[in-house]
Design an enzyme around this catalytic site. Structure first.
Site, PDB file in Angstrom:
ATOM      1  N   PHE A 157       1.155  -8.432  -3.625  1.00  0.00           N
ATOM      2  CA  PHE A 157       2.572  -8.145  -3.379  1.00  0.00           C
ATOM      3  C   PHE A 157       2.804  -7.278  -2.157  1.00  0.00           C
ATOM      4  O   PHE A 157       3.875  -7.337  -1.548  1.00  0.00           O
ATOM      5  CB  PHE A 157       3.197  -7.458  -4.606  1.00  0.00           C
ATOM      6  CG  PHE A 157       2.867  -5.984  -4.724  1.00  0.00           C
ATOM      7  CD1 PHE A 157       3.569  -5.024  -4.007  1.00  0.00           C
ATOM      8  CD2 PHE A 157       1.854  -5.556  -5.565  1.00  0.00           C
ATOM      9  CE1 PHE A 157       3.256  -3.676  -4.112  1.00  0.00           C
ATOM     10  CE2 PHE A 157       1.536  -4.214  -5.673  1.00  0.00           C
ATOM     11  CZ  PHE A 157       2.241  -3.266  -4.938  1.00  0.00           C
ATOM     12  N   LYS A 181      -1.295 -19.183  -2.814  1.00  0.00           N
ATOM     13  CA  LYS A 181      -0.706 -18.719  -4.072  1.00  0.00           C
ATOM     14  C   LYS A 181      -0.303 -17.266  -3.869  1.00  0.00           C
ATOM     15  O   LYS A 181      -1.107 -16.353  -3.989  1.00  0.00           O
ATOM     16  CB  LYS A 181      -1.719 -18.833  -5.221  1.00  0.00           C
ATOM     17  CG  LYS A 181      -1.093 -18.984  -6.628  1.00  0.00           C
ATOM     18  CD  LYS A 181      -0.144 -17.882  -7.042  1.00  0.00           C
ATOM     19  CE  LYS A 181      -0.868 -16.604  -7.410  1.00  0.00           C
ATOM     20  NZ  LYS A 181       0.105 -15.541  -7.911  1.00  0.00           N
ATOM     21  N   GLU A 184       3.589 -13.391  -7.531  1.00  0.00           N
ATOM     22  CA  GLU A 184       4.878 -13.778  -8.114  1.00  0.00           C
ATOM     23  C   GLU A 184       5.947 -12.715  -7.900  1.00  0.00           C
ATOM     24  O   GLU A 184       7.133 -12.985  -8.112  1.00  0.00           O
ATOM     25  CB  GLU A 184       4.719 -14.081  -9.606  1.00  0.00           C
ATOM     26  CG  GLU A 184       4.311 -12.913 -10.474  1.00  0.00           C
ATOM     27  CD  GLU A 184       2.807 -12.672 -10.519  1.00  0.00           C
ATOM     28  OE1 GLU A 184       2.359 -11.998 -11.464  1.00  0.00           O
ATOM     29  OE2 GLU A 184       2.088 -13.145  -9.607  1.00  0.00           O
ATOM     30  N   SER A 234      -6.380  -6.122  -6.785  1.00  0.00           N
ATOM     31  CA  SER A 234      -7.086  -5.009  -7.411  1.00  0.00           C
ATOM     32  C   SER A 234      -8.557  -5.359  -7.626  1.00  0.00           C
ATOM     33  O   SER A 234      -8.923  -6.536  -7.741  1.00  0.00           O
ATOM     34  CB  SER A 234      -6.441  -4.667  -8.753  1.00  0.00           C
ATOM     35  OG  SER A 234      -6.689  -5.696  -9.698  1.00  0.00           O
ATOM     36  N   CYS A 289      -4.308  -1.011   0.594  1.00  0.00           N
ATOM     37  CA  CYS A 289      -5.708  -0.665   0.346  1.00  0.00           C
ATOM     38  C   CYS A 289      -6.278   0.234   1.427  1.00  0.00           C
ATOM     39  O   CYS A 289      -7.341   0.823   1.254  1.00  0.00           O
ATOM     40  CB  CYS A 289      -6.551  -1.931   0.210  1.00  0.00           C
ATOM     41  SG  CYS A 289      -6.690  -2.902   1.729  1.00  0.00           S
ATOM     42  N   GLU A 385      -7.632   4.561  -8.040  1.00  0.00           N
ATOM     43  CA  GLU A 385      -6.690   4.126  -7.009  1.00  0.00           C
ATOM     44  C   GLU A 385      -5.277   4.197  -7.589  1.00  0.00           C
ATOM     45  O   GLU A 385      -4.908   3.395  -8.449  1.00  0.00           O
ATOM     46  CB  GLU A 385      -6.995   2.705  -6.548  1.00  0.00           C
ATOM     47  CG  GLU A 385      -6.077   2.257  -5.422  1.00  0.00           C
ATOM     48  CD  GLU A 385      -6.329   0.827  -4.976  1.00  0.00           C
ATOM     49  OE1 GLU A 385      -6.184   0.553  -3.777  1.00  0.00           O
ATOM     50  OE2 GLU A 385      -6.663  -0.018  -5.830  1.00  0.00           O
TER      51      GLU A 385
END
Length: 494
Positions: A157, A181, A184, A234, A289, A385
């Site tokens: 995202f 992909k 969402e 992740s 990240c 994280e």
């Protein structure tokens, strides 16, 4: 004050399959909410396995023709896409910001980084031309790159445009049929990229967009005709995608999370360091990240920490820093700050409860810059994280102690050293077990053609996602050895 131009109407996203925009059958719809307001700006279908199979079939049908298209012709089409991407920069920046919570400037910068990857892909027609050598009298060896066929990218995202642009310009230019992909949570930008690919004239099926959640990802991973998978997200999910895809014989490169450390020593330039630290942990609201989440304070660097706190206290959410992606993430971050307090950390700057003034921002998901001091290496704030604008300060007596903390982390994405001493910088460059190191740089993302990628729990698989290192992921090397006549003057090889 308006921080971003939100979509004027609610858009229902569709899949791009075989050059057509389709709503997958039997797919439920999920609301897409803007982090800025909490309001619905779109709806996204959760594509079931048969919808994924439909996209893979279309890509598989297109792959042979695209593979046979000369590299220069493939490059011409991707060049058209690059031109369209640049001309639509502002529209895409506002769209990406509206669904990911970035500031428009951050979204714009992500697209510009994507343009840089496009430029690298376009250079391949002149730079990556294979190689040939006469290895013995009458015997030549050469190599050529061969596309894999159908490949897929699963993107997160936090960078709706940039991370897809890390993947498909290179993958498509070298001759693959690519299926995107997107998360969402941010499907609108992916649809816009697909529209530009169609407008550029990419043949039907060469580029596809398939929306969905976990079931959609699992269907892509399981499909036997998907030859390679690139993933960014992740670490737990990256590990699972890598394990499941590799077990089925697929080529998988899965980039995971990080716990990046900024090492600050007493001789560091105060102004440069303070601004770099601020930009690193607050940029993209800490949702990247490459964000700094731990400052390793070596010795007495209180004057620099004071500057970081002072500058961070003046940073306004909304205009200066974007929003948190959703309510659940905001609650998780607020709970992590409270946990650190109970464990003994001191809150130098508390961003909880901060939000822009006025409507409609009151419904958004906001957290101001937060700085925790006195964090111990065993605390959650030092190890986990958090993925938000939270900086944890760990006090250490020496550079060696700082490197011990850095290298004890299971992650291996990035680390930076702030110093005016070349020997100190070199000690960190050599001693930090990470994939990317910065010297007086808070976000050490390499520029193309240098590749992006970490080590340890930050990366599962081999190679990197961009640059020259990516070519080995998206292609196979075919080696050819030729001899046309028998030679009496040849060596043992002849």
């Amino acid at each position: 004050m308006s921080f971003v131009q939100l979509p004027e109407s609610v858009t229902t996203c569709r899949n791009l399959v075989g050059g057509e925009w389709l709503v997958p059958r039997d797919a439920s719809l999920l609301d897409v909410r803007s982090p800025y307001t909490g309001g619905v700006i779109g709806r996204v279908p959760l594509t079931p396995a048969d919808g994924v199979a439909q996209a893979v079939d279309a890509a598989r049908s297109a792959a042979p023709g695209w593979r046979a298209t000369p590299l220069r012709e493939r490059t011409t089409l991707m060049g058209r896409f690059r031109t369209l991407l640049e001309s639509n920069l502002e529209r895409l920046a506002h769209l990406a910001a509206s669904e990911a919570g970035k500031t428009v400037a951050e979204a714009r910068a992500g697209i510009l980084k994507g343009l840089e990857v496009c430029d690298f892909a376009l250079s391949l027609q002149n730079l990556d031309t294979g190689g040939a050598l006469e290895v013995s009298r009458g015997v030549t060896c050469e190599f050529r790159r061969e596309p894999l066929g159908v490949v897929a990218g699963i993107t997160p995202f936090n960078f709706p445009a940039m991370v897809p642009l890390w993947m498909f310009p290179i993958a498509v230019t070298v001759g693959n049929a690519f299926i995107l992909k997107p998360s969402e949570k941010v499907p609108l930008t992916a649809c816009a990229l697909g529209e530009l690919m169609v407008e550029a004239g990419i043949p039907r099926g060469v580029f596809s967009v398939v929306h969905g959640g976990r079931e959609t990802v699992e269907a892509l991973v399981a499909h036997p005709d998907v030859r390679a998978l690139a993933f960014v997200g992740s670490s737990p999910v990256a590990r699972r995608v890598y394990a499941e895809g590799s077990a089925q014989g697929k080529r998988v490169l899965a980039l995971g999370g990080a716990k990046n450390h900024l090492i600050v020593v007493p001789d560091a330039d105060e102004a440069l360091t303070a601004q770099s630290v601020l930009d690193s942990f607050t940029g993209c609201a800490g949702q990247r990240c490459m964000a700094a989440s731990v400052l390793l304070a070596v010795g007495d660097v209180d004057r620099i920490i004071g500057q970081v706190v002072e500058r961070a206290s003046r940073l306004e959410v909304g205009g200066g820093m974007g929003a948190i992606i959703d309510r659940a993430s905001l609650s998780r971050l607020e709970a992590a700050i409270a946990t650190a307090e109970r464990a003994g950390a001191r809150v130098l700057l508390d961003g909880r409860g901060k939000k822009p003034a006025g409507e409609p921002w009151s419904g958004g998901h906001w957290l101001g810059p937060t700085i925790l001091d006195g964090v111990r290496p065993d605390m959650e704030a030092a190890q986990r994280e958090l993925f938000g604008p939270v900086l944890s300060i760990i006090r250490v007596p020496t550079l060696s102690a700082a490197l011990e903390v850095e290298n004890a982390s299971p992650y291996g994405n990035a680390a930076s050293i702030f110093t005016t001493n070349g020997a100190v910088a070199q000690a960190v460059v050599e001693g930090a077990r990470v994939g990317m190191v910065g010297v007086n740089v808070g976000v050490p993302v390499p520029r193309e053609p240098f590749s992006f990628g970490g080590t340890g729990e930050s990366k599962f698989g081999h190679g990197d996602i961009t640059g020259t290192s990516s070519l080995g992921f998206w292609t196979d090397l075919k080696k050819v050895t030729r001899k046309w006549t028998s030679r009496t003057d040849g060596s043992w090889m002849s």
